[in-house]
Design an enzyme around this catalytic site. Structure first.
Site, PDB file in Angstrom:
ATOM      1  N   ARG A  62       0.847  -1.116   0.039  1.00 12.76           N
ATOM      2  CA  ARG A  62       0.161   0.022   0.019  1.00 12.76           C
ATOM      3  C   ARG A  62       0.788   1.247   0.129  1.00 12.76           C
ATOM      4  O   ARG A  62       0.424   2.449  -0.600  1.00 12.76           O
ATOM      5  CB  ARG A  62      -0.898  -0.076   1.120  1.00 12.76           C
ATOM      6  CG  ARG A  62      -0.464  -0.095   2.769  1.00 12.76           C
ATOM      7  CD  ARG A  62      -1.352  -0.439   3.680  1.00 12.76           C
ATOM      8  NE  ARG A  62      -0.528  -0.787   4.921  1.00 12.76           N
ATOM      9  CZ  ARG A  62      -0.779  -0.263   5.995  1.00 12.76           C
ATOM     10  NH1 ARG A  62      -1.221   0.708   6.110  1.00 12.76           N
ATOM     11  NH2 ARG A  62       0.049  -0.538   6.887  1.00 12.76           N
TER      12      ARG A  62
ATOM     13  N   SER B 128      -4.414   4.698   6.868  1.00 13.47           N
ATOM     14  CA  SER B 128      -4.020   3.416   6.778  1.00 13.47           C
ATOM     15  C   SER B 128      -4.059   3.055   5.329  1.00 13.47           C
ATOM     16  O   SER B 128      -3.687   2.032   4.749  1.00 13.47           O
ATOM     17  CB  SER B 128      -4.951   2.337   7.389  1.00 13.47           C
ATOM     18  OG  SER B 128      -6.378   2.872   7.489  1.00 13.47           O
TER      19      SER B 128
ATOM     20  N   GLU C 293     -18.955   4.214   2.503  1.00 15.75           N
ATOM     21  CA  GLU C 293     -18.198   3.359   1.105  1.00 15.75           C
ATOM     22  C   GLU C 293     -19.313   3.563  -0.124  1.00 15.75           C
ATOM     23  O   GLU C 293     -18.807   3.632  -1.242  1.00 15.75           O
ATOM     24  CB  GLU C 293     -17.832   2.164   1.451  1.00 15.75           C
ATOM     25  CG  GLU C 293     -16.709   1.900   2.578  1.00 15.75           C
ATOM     26  CD  GLU C 293     -17.547   2.158   3.884  1.00 15.75           C
ATOM     27  OE1 GLU C 293     -18.462   1.842   4.199  1.00 15.75           O
ATOM     28  OE2 GLU C 293     -16.408   2.327   4.696  1.00 15.75           O
TER      29      GLU C 293
ATOM     30  N   PHE D 157     -14.705  -3.341   2.280  1.00 16.61           N
ATOM     31  CA  PHE D 157     -15.736  -2.418   2.400  1.00 16.61           C
ATOM     32  C   PHE D 157     -15.913  -1.526   0.999  1.00 16.61           C
ATOM     33  O   PHE D 157     -17.156  -1.421   0.498  1.00 16.61           O
ATOM     34  CB  PHE D 157     -15.736  -1.142   3.418  1.00 16.61           C
ATOM     35  CG  PHE D 157     -15.066  -1.907   4.637  1.00 16.61           C
ATOM     36  CD1 PHE D 157     -15.993  -2.806   5.281  1.00 16.61           C
ATOM     37  CD2 PHE D 157     -14.113  -1.327   5.677  1.00 16.61           C
ATOM     38  CE1 PHE D 157     -15.518  -3.474   6.634  1.00 16.61           C
ATOM     39  CE2 PHE D 157     -13.636  -1.724   6.661  1.00 16.61           C
ATOM     40  CZ  PHE D 157     -14.271  -2.623   7.190  1.00 16.61           C
TER      41      PHE D 157
ATOM     42  N   ARG E  37      -1.796  -5.069   3.278  1.00 16.12           N
ATOM     43  CA  ARG E  37      -1.532  -4.244   4.412  1.00 16.12           C
ATOM     44  C   ARG E  37       0.121  -4.305   4.896  1.00 16.12           C
ATOM     45  O   ARG E  37       0.505  -3.488   5.104  1.00 16.12           O
ATOM     46  CB  ARG E  37      -2.406  -4.672   5.808  1.00 16.12           C
ATOM     47  CG  ARG E  37      -2.118  -3.925   6.898  1.00 16.12           C
ATOM     48  CD  ARG E  37      -2.782  -4.225   7.860  1.00 16.12           C
ATOM     49  NE  ARG E  37      -2.525  -3.121   9.125  1.00 16.12           N
ATOM     50  CZ  ARG E  37      -1.544  -3.052   9.783  1.00 16.12           C
ATOM     51  NH1 ARG E  37      -0.652  -3.854   9.616  1.00 16.12           N
ATOM     52  NH2 ARG E  37      -1.538  -2.214  10.648  1.00 16.12           N
TER      53      ARG E  37
END
Lengths: 304, 324
Positions: free
Chosen positions: B18, B45, B66, B91, B175
């Site tokens: 990411r 994040s 979302e 999401f 992540r």
């Protein structure tokens, strides 16, 4: 801006709306499926929009300065198609291809087939959010123009979008149904429109109290609708959706109002103009039979 | 193909995939003023914070919404902007699939959807936050391009590439820190798979995507010691799929193992299988999560538990090679 509404103009609009209602019945009976009540109920508002209010050019649909019209409640597209045809976007005869294979007039509007539409629609609850996106895009562009011209720029910091100069060059109209207030995304967009103070959006809600399964207040109560929108920081106007003066004045007031987006709650009679359809939720989602259409057309004074 | 020289060393550089997206978005924003960032209350994040700092007037905070995230972006794209939307993949695209279908794909507008925190390697947050279905959801949508970068460098390149590409795209990000596999010189072309490890004679071709490309390469290295030679392909673009490279690998190796941090159902392996079954069927194994939800744990524990580790890939290869 617009020419004043004379009695002659009003008479013309009424006649035009009636012709559009006739087209709606003709196209629905030919299609054998589709929604009747909402389109008939919204014929006056669409007439007022396309024949008096909107800045648009049927021969140049991509005109950058045009007002945008988003049909969030795509199921009432017969009124959109009929009005556009009468406004010379395409031939009136083409209305009879509604919902047929190969037609540009899809059962719910699709830009692939009719690129002059601002957006495809059908599934409820998505239109207002797209209007919010369009309004934000314009604000960003304007703020960048300000940066480019050296206005309001201090040591390289771009002005916050809210401080950017606001263009009144065009407005974004979002047509909505009352039933689509059941959708969560509708409220997400209402919340954001209020937060961002998008005063170039004018939402028009068709408050006709019906949805497919019944009356809105039985299915999922929406009242007090006005207070809800106000609580989300919108400027709210209630009008009779069949009174051309009220429709036109409300839009003028919405354009003049700054600092908040405006929603016009238009109280309409579903099935307006056809006695046996008026105020009956059963007509929300079905077309007339041939016999019913004959009666309806007679009531509307169609030459036959 | 030039890869990180320290790839198989214990001190190989690691960085979350990411992070590459964050750098790519910042650069894309510098290169094109139409680029706009959209986030749903997860700016830090999802690595959008640098873009937000650099371009505050081109960053839109939507809140925890979302569905609105992608529909507002659709409206913005219709007005000529290039919106990048980010949230956790569970999401977005999880919660807002129909909005993506109708307002982005059906409408054919230029929105870039970025789903972060994909796969069980999300770890302690648990199964509710570990997207294992997003590839299936996104590749089923007409007009959607689906990309799953293997490391942060590739994620940066992918972000810059989709900013230039016109059309709906989905980028899937992991992540956790992931070993750096590629280099600045490694080519990246949308729709063109990278053969990371080529052998004159191969017993198997391992086609991997995303965070597990590294495990696939490790498995190939270790299998080589057993006398099993594997070609390893990084299928960073899952849709449109690189037919030429995949069919060529199937012809060359005769066996295919796919590896992904996703449900077996509908994922990258399914995409490869759909292609091969019609055009060049060969024996296959799909390494992926077998119809289960994730759970809390350390990423390494979970990768092993769900059968996605180097050991599991080797087992899948052996079962296929033994068969012939």
């Amino acid at each position: 801006m617009r020419e004043p509404i004379t009695e002659e103009k009003l008479t013309g609009l009424k006649k035009q709306a009636n012709d559009i209602r006739i087209s709606i019945i003709e196209m629905l009976v030919e299609a054998g499926s589709g929604h009747s009540a909402g389109p008939l109920g919204m014929a006056d508002i669409f007439t007022a929009l396309y024949f008096h209010i909107l800045k648009h050019d049927p021969f140049y649909p991509a005109w950058p300065e045009r007002d945008r019209l988003i049909l969030s409640n795509g199921h009432i597209c017969p009124v959109l198609y009929a009005t556009m045809a009468h406004a010379k976007y395409f031939p009136v005869e083409e209305l009879l291809t509604l919902r047929k294979f190969g037609s540009r007039l899809q059962g719910h509007p699709h830009r692939d087939f009719l690129p002059m539409l601002e957006t495809s629609s059908g599934p409820l609850g998505c239109g207002l959010a797209q209007a919010v996106g369009m309004a934000l895009a314009e604000r960003i562009t304007l703020s960048e123009l300000a940066v480019g011209s050296g206005l309001q720029v201090v040591s390289g910091n771009a002005p916050h979008p809210l401080e950017a100069p606001h263009s009144n060059s065009h407005y974004i109209f979002c047509m909505m149904s009352d039933g689509e207030h059941d959708e969560g995304n509708t409220w997400e967009a209402i919340m954001m429109g209020g937060k961002e103070k998008l005063d170039n959006i004018i939402a028009i809600v068709d408050r006709n109290h019906i949805q497919i399964d019944g009356n809105t207040e039985d299915i999922m109560p929406l009242e007090p609708m006005r207070a809800k929108w106000e609580a989300f920081n919108w400027h709210v106007l209630d009008i009779d959706g069949h009174d051309f003066k009220e429709i036109i004045n409300a839009v003028e007031e919405a354009k003049a109002y700054k600092g908040k987006p405006t929603v016009i709650i238009a109280h309409t009679i579903p099935g307006k103009g056809v006695s046996f359809m008026e105020n009956k939720f059963e007509w929300h989602g079905k077309p007339p039979t041939t016999e019913e259409a004959e009666v309806a057309l007679k009531e509307l004074g169609a030459r036959s | 193909m030039k890869l990180n020289p320290k790839l198989f060393q214990s001190d190989v550089e690691q960085e979350p995939i990411r992070a590459g997206f964050g750098r790519g978005l910042l650069k894309a924003g510098q290169l094109d003023e139409r680029v706009v960032g959209f986030c749903a209350d997860l700016t830090e994040s999802t690595k959008m914070e640098d873009f937000k700092k650099a371009f505050p007037n081109r960053f839109i905070e939507v809140g925890v919404a979302e569905q609105n995230l992608v529909t507002v972006a659709a409206g913005m794209a219709a007005a000529g902007k290039i919106p990048f939307t980010s949230s956790y993949a569970t999401f977005s695209p999880g919660r807002n699939w129909e909005q993506i279908r109708t307002t982005i794909c059906y409408n054919n507008v230029n929105v870039k959807i970025v789903g972060s925190h994909a796969g069980v390697s999300v770890g302690p947050d648990g199964g509710s936050h570990q997207a294992l279905e997003d590839i299936a959801m996104m590749r089923a949508l007409p007009r959607m391009t689906v990309i799953s970068p293997c490391d942060s460098i590739e994620a940066e390149k992918a972000t810059l590439a989709v900013a230039k590409f016109v059309g709906p795209t989905y980028i899937r990000l992991a992540r956790e820190k992931t070993p750096i596999i590629t280099t600045a010189e490694t080519p990246f072309t949308l729709g063109k798979a990278n053969v990371l490890r080529a052998r004159v004679t191969s017993h198997v071709a391992i086609i991997a995507t995303g965070s597990l490309v590294y495990n696939a390469l490790m498995a190939a290295e270790e299998l080589s010691k057993e006398g099993i030679e594997a070609t390893v392909i990084n299928l960073h673009t899952i849709k449109p799929i690189d037919r030429e490279t995949i069919i060529s690998a199937a012809k060359h190796a005769g066996r295919i193992v796919t590896v992904e941090e996703h449900q077996k159902a509908g994922g990258m392996g399914s995409a490869v299988a759909e292609l091969l079954v019609e055009l060049y069927p060969v024996p296959m194994r799909i390494v992926g999560v077998d119809d289960k939800f994730g759970q809390s744990g350390k990423p390494t524990e979970l990768i092993e538990f769900y059968g996605l580790g180097v050991h599991s890939i080797k087992q899948a290869v052996r079962s296929l090679v033994d068969k012939k």
